[in-house]
Every structure is written in C-alpha cells, then in structure tokens.
Design a protein around this motif. Structure first.
Motif, PDB file in Angstrom:
ATOM      1  N   MET A   1      -1.812  -0.741  -0.168  1.00 12.47           N
ATOM      2  CA  MET A   1      -0.637  -1.126  -0.530  1.00 12.47           C
ATOM      3  C   MET A   1       0.007   0.551  -0.721  1.00 12.47           C
ATOM      4  SD  MET A   1       1.221  -3.143  -3.132  1.00 12.47           S
ATOM      5  CE  MET A   1       0.454  -4.540  -2.684  1.00 12.47           C
ATOM      6  N   GLU A   2       0.803   0.548  -0.840  1.00 13.78           N
ATOM      7  CA  GLU A   2       1.893   1.727  -0.640  1.00 13.78           C
ATOM      8  C   GLU A   2       3.005   1.741  -1.599  1.00 13.78           C
ATOM      9  OE1 GLU A   2       2.488   3.830   3.084  1.00 13.78           O
ATOM     10  OE2 GLU A   2       0.414   2.940   3.833  1.00 13.78           O
ATOM     11  N   LEU A   3       3.455   2.736  -2.293  1.00 16.63           N
ATOM     12  CA  LEU A   3       4.725   2.633  -3.493  1.00 16.63           C
ATOM     13  C   LEU A   3       5.684   2.292  -2.512  1.00 16.63           C
ATOM     14  CD1 LEU A   3       4.321   5.283  -6.092  1.00 16.63           C
ATOM     15  CD2 LEU A   3       3.300   3.120  -6.028  1.00 16.63           C
ATOM     16  N   ARG A   4       6.220   2.898  -1.109  1.00 18.78           N
ATOM     17  CA  ARG A   4       7.161   2.382  -0.777  1.00 18.78           C
ATOM     18  C   ARG A   4       6.926   0.565   0.232  1.00 18.78           C
ATOM     19  NH1 ARG A   4       6.206   1.990   5.410  1.00 18.78           N
ATOM     20  NH2 ARG A   4       4.071   2.372   6.113  1.00 18.78           N
ATOM     21  N   HIS A   5       6.020   0.583  -0.189  1.00 14.68           N
ATOM     22  CA  HIS A   5       6.125  -0.910  -0.212  1.00 14.68           C
ATOM     23  C   HIS A   5       6.663  -1.786  -0.793  1.00 14.68           C
ATOM     24  CE1 HIS A   5       2.819  -1.712   2.801  1.00 14.68           C
ATOM     25  NE2 HIS A   5       3.854  -0.683   3.964  1.00 14.68           N
ATOM     26  N   LEU A   6       6.764  -1.247  -2.226  1.00 16.22           N
ATOM     27  CA  LEU A   6       7.298  -1.675  -3.528  1.00 16.22           C
ATOM     28  C   LEU A   6       8.842  -1.637  -3.422  1.00 16.22           C
ATOM     29  CD1 LEU A   6       5.070  -1.158  -6.797  1.00 16.22           C
ATOM     30  CD2 LEU A   6       4.840  -3.201  -4.916  1.00 16.22           C
ATOM     31  N   ARG A   7       9.382  -0.123  -2.959  1.00 15.04           N
ATOM     32  CA  ARG A   7      10.426   0.269  -2.644  1.00 15.04           C
ATOM     33  C   ARG A   7      11.194  -0.355  -1.690  1.00 15.04           C
ATOM     34  NH1 ARG A   7      11.183   4.413  -6.131  1.00 15.04           N
ATOM     35  NH2 ARG A   7       8.641   5.681  -6.081  1.00 15.04           N
ATOM     36  N   TYR A   8      10.712  -1.237  -0.676  1.00 18.78           N
ATOM     37  CA  TYR A   8      11.707  -1.995  -0.103  1.00 18.78           C
ATOM     38  C   TYR A   8      11.186  -3.429   0.029  1.00 18.78           C
ATOM     39  CZ  TYR A   8       9.803   1.640   3.374  1.00 18.78           C
ATOM     40  OH  TYR A   8       9.912   2.534   4.234  1.00 18.78           O
ATOM     41  N   PHE A   9      10.296  -3.864  -1.433  1.00 13.64           N
ATOM     42  CA  PHE A   9      10.695  -5.283  -1.249  1.00 13.64           C
ATOM     43  C   PHE A   9      11.439  -5.078  -2.171  1.00 13.64           C
ATOM     44  CE2 PHE A   9       9.219  -7.568  -5.328  1.00 13.64           C
ATOM     45  CZ  PHE A   9       9.174  -8.911  -5.230  1.00 13.64           C
ATOM     46  N   ILE A  10      11.762  -4.233  -3.645  1.00 13.05           N
ATOM     47  CA  ILE A  10      12.494  -3.903  -4.726  1.00 13.05           C
ATOM     48  C   ILE A  10      14.129  -4.353  -3.678  1.00 13.05           C
ATOM     49  CG2 ILE A  10      13.983  -3.489  -6.056  1.00 13.05           C
ATOM     50  CD1 ILE A  10      10.955  -2.186  -7.353  1.00 13.05           C
ATOM     51  N   ALA A  11      14.671  -3.377  -2.853  1.00 12.52           N
ATOM     52  CA  ALA A  11      15.039  -3.482  -2.459  1.00 12.52           C
ATOM     53  C   ALA A  11      15.823  -4.622  -1.214  1.00 12.52           C
ATOM     54  CB  ALA A  11      15.733  -2.624  -0.645  1.00 12.52           C
ATOM     55  N   VAL A  12      15.329  -5.609  -0.967  1.00  9.17           N
ATOM     56  CA  VAL A  12      15.456  -6.235  -0.262  1.00  9.17           C
ATOM     57  C   VAL A  12      15.550  -7.845  -1.279  1.00  9.17           C
ATOM     58  CG1 VAL A  12      14.410  -8.578   1.455  1.00  9.17           C
ATOM     59  CG2 VAL A  12      13.774  -6.044   2.186  1.00  9.17           C
ATOM     60  N   ILE A  36       7.798  -6.051   5.184  1.00 10.87           N
ATOM     61  CA  ILE A  36       7.366  -6.725   4.125  1.00 10.87           C
ATOM     62  C   ILE A  36       6.494  -7.985   4.105  1.00 10.87           C
ATOM     63  CG2 ILE A  36       9.007  -8.925   3.083  1.00 10.87           C
ATOM     64  CD1 ILE A  36       9.319  -6.141   1.844  1.00 10.87           C
ATOM     65  N   ARG A  37       6.601  -8.372   5.587  1.00 13.00           N
ATOM     66  CA  ARG A  37       5.909  -9.044   5.768  1.00 13.00           C
ATOM     67  C   ARG A  37       4.374  -8.978   6.211  1.00 13.00           C
ATOM     68  NH1 ARG A  37       9.362 -10.023  10.669  1.00 13.00           N
ATOM     69  NH2 ARG A  37       8.052  -8.599  11.463  1.00 13.00           N
ATOM     70  N   GLN A  38       3.661  -7.149   6.044  1.00 15.40           N
ATOM     71  CA  GLN A  38       2.709  -6.999   6.036  1.00 15.40           C
ATOM     72  C   GLN A  38       2.712  -6.818   4.243  1.00 15.40           C
ATOM     73  OE1 GLN A  38       3.230  -2.956   6.923  1.00 15.40           O
ATOM     74  NE2 GLN A  38       2.787  -3.376   9.052  1.00 15.40           N
ATOM     75  N   LEU A  39       3.573  -6.774   3.008  1.00 16.31           N
ATOM     76  CA  LEU A  39       3.184  -7.155   1.792  1.00 16.31           C
ATOM     77  C   LEU A  39       2.658  -7.689   1.678  1.00 16.31           C
ATOM     78  CD1 LEU A  39       3.485  -5.087  -1.158  1.00 16.31           C
ATOM     79  CD2 LEU A  39       5.664  -6.160  -0.845  1.00 16.31           C
ATOM     80  N   GLU A  40       2.930  -9.543   1.951  1.00 13.43           N
ATOM     81  CA  GLU A  40       3.268 -10.500   2.191  1.00 13.43           C
ATOM     82  C   GLU A  40       1.967 -11.344   2.417  1.00 13.43           C
ATOM     83  OE1 GLU A  40       7.280 -12.597   1.574  1.00 13.43           O
ATOM     84  OE2 GLU A  40       6.775 -12.192   3.873  1.00 13.43           O
ATOM     85  N   ALA A  41       1.241 -10.682   3.369  1.00 18.63           N
ATOM     86  CA  ALA A  41      -0.062 -10.971   3.916  1.00 18.63           C
ATOM     87  C   ALA A  41      -1.097 -10.107   2.908  1.00 18.63           C
ATOM     88  CB  ALA A  41      -0.269 -10.574   5.539  1.00 18.63           C
ATOM     89  N   GLU A  42      -0.486  -9.301   2.737  1.00 19.61           N
ATOM     90  CA  GLU A  42      -1.865  -8.507   2.262  1.00 19.61           C
ATOM     91  C   GLU A  42      -1.699  -9.353   0.432  1.00 19.61           C
ATOM     92  OE1 GLU A  42      -2.505  -4.103  -0.418  1.00 19.61           O
ATOM     93  OE2 GLU A  42      -1.162  -4.641   1.105  1.00 19.61           O
ATOM     94  N   LEU A  43      -0.964  -9.903  -0.542  1.00 16.22           N
ATOM     95  CA  LEU A  43      -0.720 -10.615  -1.014  1.00 16.22           C
ATOM     96  C   LEU A  43      -1.593 -11.785  -0.697  1.00 16.22           C
ATOM     97  CD1 LEU A  43       2.719  -9.445  -2.617  1.00 16.22           C
ATOM     98  CD2 LEU A  43      -0.139  -9.012  -3.950  1.00 16.22           C
ATOM     99  N   GLY A  44      -1.352 -12.618   0.039  1.00 15.05           N
ATOM    100  CA  GLY A  44      -1.747 -14.118   0.337  1.00 15.05           C
ATOM    101  C   GLY A  44      -0.116 -15.308  -0.396  1.00 15.05           C
ATOM    102  N   LEU A  45       0.877 -14.370  -0.129  1.00 16.96           N
ATOM    103  CA  LEU A  45       1.445 -15.658  -0.541  1.00 16.96           C
ATOM    104  C   LEU A  45       3.118 -14.893  -0.276  1.00 16.96           C
ATOM    105  CD1 LEU A  45       3.654 -14.411  -2.740  1.00 16.96           C
ATOM    106  CD2 LEU A  45       1.096 -14.236  -4.321  1.00 16.96           C
ATOM    107  N   ALA A  46       4.039 -16.514   0.062  1.00 14.06           N
ATOM    108  CA  ALA A  46       5.404 -15.935   0.353  1.00 14.06           C
ATOM    109  C   ALA A  46       6.121 -14.898  -0.677  1.00 14.06           C
ATOM    110  CB  ALA A  46       5.437 -16.502   0.551  1.00 14.06           C
TER     111      ALA A  46
END
Length: 310
Positions: A1-12, A36-46
């Motif tokens: 996970m990268e910090l940019r993924h968190l920024r993307y998630f917060i924006a959405v 966002i799909r990669q982040l959800e896959a890494e966390l294992g949840l929607a």
C-alpha cells in the motif's frame, strides 16, 4: 500500500463520484478506479458500494476513512515539523550565561527567541562560570554558552565573539573613588577586593589578579563570592570594591557606584557552541549577532580565547 492510495480513497469518499475525484486529483478516471480496486483487494473488503450514479461508503469504508485521514494528517504534520527543524525553526535549546550576560543579554535573547522562534523550546541557566559552561557543553547539558573566556579545552567547540565589554570599578557610594572621573589599576593597590572564587576558574578573578600583578602588586582579595549579584551586594555593604564588566550596572544595586577603569580595559563576551550541524543554533547565533552588536566567528585555527588575547 502506498500513501497515494489513501489520498485516492479519500478523494473518492468525499466526492462520492469517481469522475469528480479524478478531476480533483488531476488524473484520468480508469487509473483511479484500478487503484481503488487494488486497495480493496489488498484489504480483502469492499470500501464502496457502487451504483451507476453514485458511490457510497460501506460501513468498513467509513471506518477506514477516519483512519486514513488520521494517517495522512500525521504524515503531513511530520513533514511540516521536519522542515521546521531543518530550517532551525523548531527544536530545543539550553543556554548558560555568566553573571553579567544573565542581566544584560539574556533578557534580550529570551524575548527575541520567543518572537522569532516560537516553536523552539528554550531553557536558561544563569550565573554559570566559564569552566562549568564548557564542561556542560562537552557533556551535552548545554547547547549554547555565553561566557567571558574559554576555561579548559575548546576542542570541538565553535566560538563567536559577541562584543567587548568595558571594565568598571564598583565601589560603595561613600568611597573616595566616587568623586573621580576614572581610576587606574595602581589605585587598586591596598584596596579590599571582592571577586568570584579562584577555585572555580573564574575568568574575572584571573583577569583582575593579572592586572594587579602587571602593575607590580598582589591583589588583596578580601572576599570571594559565587554570584555577581552577591558581589555587588558586598560592595554596597562596604566590604570592598570590585572590577566588573559594564553590563553589571543593569542590576542597579542601591549604594553601588561604577567608575571607569582607565586605559583600554575590556573583556570579551563569547558565544560557545559544539562544532556540529545545528540549524536552531545557526538561527540563534544570527539573533545574538543582531542584539549584541554583531558577532565575529573565531577561526578554527586560532588558539582558544583567553583573557588578554584581545
């Protein structure tokens, strides 16, 4: 996970729309959706419930949003603080002062640091003799010493001459010297002298003793004291006279009169710091230069400053 993924998630999560979030992030929508799909896959949840018109957070997504904001805020705060430290605008500083600097320069420095470097935590230790300050600098107990001369080893220390202070003779108000425009060193012969203790390595004790010896007589030390305020109190009490740097006049002890000592008589006030990279110290020395009249660095090749070297 990268910090940019968190920024993307917060924006959405805040826009509730991938298109608007992509515009806000100045990127295309497909890469944002993939991230966002990669982040959800890494966390294992929607994290989102997606519809054709709107994107809503799942309960897990809402909980993750709170933590994601805290993480990014902490990262941003850490970056801001790191920049302030690198720029010398945040940190800690412990300052030691000889007696006369305690009364003259220390108040000015404290006010200037509070105004210009409010994020720097500053501690002060007044009425410290030079040898104690040098030891404390080497031991890391002090970061900056304001002293008259270097007593002991100056190895590893950076020295800056802040100013030269004129020497005066402090006498009781009923003393014969009060009527004089000035006195000479020869006039000190036979007078009861009050000094800082010789055993403590006092710079002023060494200076006055040497001046008397060069004039052909031994200093008659009637009393030795630990602090400048005590020295002037003894003078006011009529227990003797004392040779002091001019800033001690700021104490304004009743019953004490200061008479100039003839000749080119002065003693340097030196700033001593460890010779290491310290942005806070660099800024502090700049401030000291302004409020003391302008510092001058002592080249590393010169011998340690001692009384009589000026």
């Amino acid at each position: 996970m990268e910090l940019r993924h968190l920024r993307y998630f917060i924006a959405v999560a805040e826009e509730r729309n991938f298109g608007r979030a992509a515009e806000r992030l100045h990127m295309a929508q497909p890469p944002l959706s993939r991230a966002i799909r990669q982040l959800e896959a890494e966390l294992g949840l929607a994290l989102f419930e997606r519809t054709t018109r709107r994107v809503n957070l799942t309960p897990a997504g809402a909980a993750y949003l709170d933590q994601a904001r805290e993480v990014l805020e902490a990262v941003d705060t850490a970056g801001v603080r790191a920049r302030r430290v690198a720029e010398g605008r945040e940190g800690r500083l412990t300052v030691g002062c000889v007696g006369s600097a305690t009364y003259s320069l220390l108040p000015l420095l404290a006010r200037a640091l509070r105004a210009e470097l409010p994020k720097v935590e500053v501690g002060f230790r007044g009425e410290m003799l030079a040898p104690d300050q040098v030891s404390a600098l080497h031991d890391g107990m002090l970061d900056l010493g304001l002293l008259r001369t270097i007593g002991g080893s100056a190895a590893g220390l950076r020295l800056t001459v802040l100013r030269e202070d004129r020497l005066l003779v402090a006498v009781p108000q009923d003393h014969a010297f009060v009527t004089r425009a000035r006195v000479v060193v020869d006039d000190l012969a036979g007078e009861d002298l009050i000094m800082h203790g010789s055993s403590t390595g006092s710079a002023m004790h060494r200076l006055v003793t040497r001046l008397c010896e060069e004039a052909g007589f031994a200093a008659n030390v009637a009393h030795e004291v630990a602090e400048t305020s005590t020295l002037l109190t003894f003078v006011a009490a009529g227990l003797g006279i004392a040779v002091v740097p001019e800033p001690t006049t700021l104490l304004g002890v009743p019953g004490v009169v200061h008479v100039p000592l003839a000749g080119v008589r002065s003693v340097p006030l030196v700033a001593a710091t460890r010779d290491e990279d310290n942005p806070v110290m660099d800024r502090t020395l700049e401030i000291l230069g302004r409020i003391s009249g302008g510092p001058g660095p002592v080249p590393a090749s010169t011998r340690p400053l001692r009384l009589g070297d000026h």
